[in-house]
Write an enzyme that holds these catalytic residues in place. Structure first.
Site, PDB file in Angstrom:
ATOM      1  CG  HIS A  51      -2.057  -0.968   1.106  1.00  0.00           C
ATOM      2  ND1 HIS A  51      -3.081  -1.043   2.023  1.00  0.00           N
ATOM      3  CD2 HIS A  51      -2.341  -1.904   0.164  1.00  0.00           C
ATOM      4  CE1 HIS A  51      -3.934  -1.977   1.667  1.00  0.00           C
ATOM      5  NE2 HIS A  51      -3.506  -2.517   0.548  1.00  0.00           N
ATOM      6  CD  GLU A  53      -1.725   3.992   3.608  1.00  0.00           C
ATOM      7  OE1 GLU A  53      -1.440   3.287   2.609  1.00  0.00           O
ATOM      8  OE2 GLU A  53      -2.895   4.157   3.996  1.00  0.00           O
ATOM      9  CB  CYS A 109      -6.564  -0.258   4.857  1.00  0.00           C
ATOM     10  SG  CYS A 109      -4.922  -1.016   5.003  1.00  0.00           S
ATOM     11  CB  CYS A 118      -1.798   1.346   6.231  1.00  0.00           C
ATOM     12  SG  CYS A 118      -1.336   0.504   4.707  1.00  0.00           S
TER      13      CYS A 118
HETATM   14 ZN   LIG Z   1      -3.325   0.000   3.669  1.00  0.00          ZN
END
Ligand SMILES: [Zn+2]
Ligand SMILES: [Zn+2]
Lengths: 346, 346
Positions: A51, A53, A109, A118
């Site tokens: 992701h 992040e 998320c 994250c």
């Molecule tokens: Zn995430």
């Protein structure tokens, strides 16, 4: 600089990977350290991979030699999973990012998918602030802000919300059943013809996009005249898109290369609504396609070559809204949204 | 982030003011504090006003409330000269920018012009590093790096040198006698006609540019058909440019508005080389002008509207190099350089 400045960097970074993250949303992330210095500008790049992040946190940590040395010892010269990186960071961050700020285009998320959540990572590393453009309203991934706030992290929502909404609109559309866009390659004076209008970097990017599509739509006339292959040889070469030939006349010379590409389904139909059965659909083509563009094709991705020519331009009455501009090795491209059709889901 | 990242921000900021700084060069400056946090992204905006470094230092200092309060007490609600700001900063900076870094697209000046020398200011404030894209080779302003180095400031040259060269090329050309460029307003499918193609912000910028020109060149046919005023009402309204009408036929209806704009000289000539007698010249016009573009017109500034139409495009065989892209309130613009003509002075 303002929160808006950093969020703008995150949003622009995310647009570079728009579509390529399918079926995930395009998300960008910028991290500044406790003093306000930018440590990383990153994005989510491909479904199944890190992701935004996680990419941004890893890049930020690699600024510190104590982390970099450990990281290289463990991962140099081998492929690694996002979840491995996630665990490695949890065990080795040594609070190097304590009191840092993350600027994320979408709420981090909170669920364990192909990568762990994250929000949890930001919390464990003791980030001071998480600045978010738009809320994640999905039942599965949403709730990240709450995790952060409960842990005492300052959360700010709504920074450049309109731009954040524009960035995630394709994702919301395909989640809702279909996102369709038209890709064009044009000279800056409107010439589509002539084969290789745009440069190799632009065509490579188109091939990368083709690899994630559910369907590519092309006009029957273009197929007959250009005899295209519509493959992805400038990308991995695998995963060529299925093709819908939009044509009333159903007979085609099957020696046209697109018919012999492996792992491909080809449909020939005059019912363009068949395209709505697929979630992510790119239209390619020329003048004819543009003039008869279905209403559900809400966005345009236009690659521009700065070389002018003397052929006729493509012609259509269509007002567009500019969403994003990017350069690509001397060419440039723009993402545009049709103003005549309401594809705004918010 | 790398030195290149910050220099790129400085270069992009400077391009926003390209031409408007005439007869001075376009220059950008980014300042980061001793921790690497960006404090300001600024540019030189107009001749006679603050240099890029002074604008950036002032903006950087205004991040500190102790400086801001003093500044507002002295200057709020009144016009001030760059030299006043310079002196005020020297007396009130309190070493707030000690160990800061300045990223400047051009070597800081060392001479006392309408503003005192920037190199001296950077030295007095005890900057740690000054990162420079390109050297100032002029006898008058050059030598800033030497002043800094003698004072123990770390100086680094050549960061994004190619982009720095492109940025200053118009300045070097007009210093050398003439810089001529073609301005177009086009839809993204190449339509120039139809009057108000581009938005008001784009047209305002064109009027601001007209105010600093030595000469505006327009084709005789365009004058007859469009009957333009060619004024600067969307800017200050003062300083309309002199106009050269490029035409073999010397008789024009003098009721055409451009003839009655005050403080304007109008020439009618078929000898386009007359334009070379002026230092900064903008060509405006349509298809006819582009097809007969003199070789000395080395650059194009094209404003693009994202609204497509059905008229014919402008047509010319001309390969361009993209130098810079910017957005302007929903429209966008590009600076391009002709590939077929050698205007590179380096
Ligand atoms: Zn995430
Ligand atoms: Zn100066």
């Amino acid at each position: 600089m303002s929160d808006e400045f950093y969020m703008d960097l995150a949003i622009k970074e995310a647009w570079k990977w728009q579509i390529l993250t399918y079926p995930n949303p395009a998300v960008g992330c910028v991290i500044t350290d406790k003093f306000g210095k930018i440590l990383s500008i990153q994005a989510h790049k491909k479904a199944g991979f890190a992701h935004a992040e996680l990419n941004a946190i890893l890049t930020a940590l690699l600024n510190f030699s104590e982390f970099k040395t450990k990281f290289e010892m463990k991962f140099e010269n081998r492929v690694f999973l996002a979840s491995e990186i996630y665990d490695f960071i949890l065990n080795n961050h040594n609070y190097l990012l304590e009191n840092a700020t993350a600027y994320v285009t979408l709420e981090p998320c909170s669920h364990i998918g192909k990568t762990p959540p994250c929000a949890n990572l930001l919390k464990e590393l003791k980030f001071k602030r998480v600045v978010i453009s738009i809320k994640d309203s999905s039942d599965i991934a949403g709730g990240g802000a709450e995790i952060l706030q409960k842990a005492g992290v300052e959360v700010k929502f709504g920074v450049l919300k309109d731009k954040g909404d524009e960035l995630i609109e394709p994702f919301l559309a395909w989640q809702n059943g279909n996102f369709s866009f038209l890709k064009l390659g044009s000279s800056i004076n409107g010439i589509l013809k002539g084969g290789l209008i745009t440069n190799k970097a632009s065509r490579k990017k188109v091939h990368e996009i083709r690899e994630v599509l559910d369907l590519l739509v092309i006009g029957g006339n273009t197929v007959r005249v250009d005899r295209p292959r519509i493959d992805t040889r400038l990308a991995s070469g695998k995963n060529p898109p299925d093709v819908l030939i939009y044509s009333k006349e159903r007979s085609f010379d099957t020696k046209i290369p697109l018919f012999s590409v492996k792992n491909r389904e080809v449909m020939i139909t005059s019912d363009i609504n068949q395209a709505l059965k697929r979630r992510l659909v790119m239209f390619e083509g020329g003048d004819g396609m543009i003039k008869n563009l279905p209403n559900f094709v809400t966005h345009l991705l236009i690659f521009f070559s700065p070389n002018l020519g003397v052929l006729d331009n493509f012609k259509v009455n269509l007002d567009l809204k500019l969403l994003n501009l990017g350069t690509i090795d001397g060419n440039f491209y723009g993402w545009f949204k049709r103003s005549d059709t309401n594809c705004n889901l918010f």
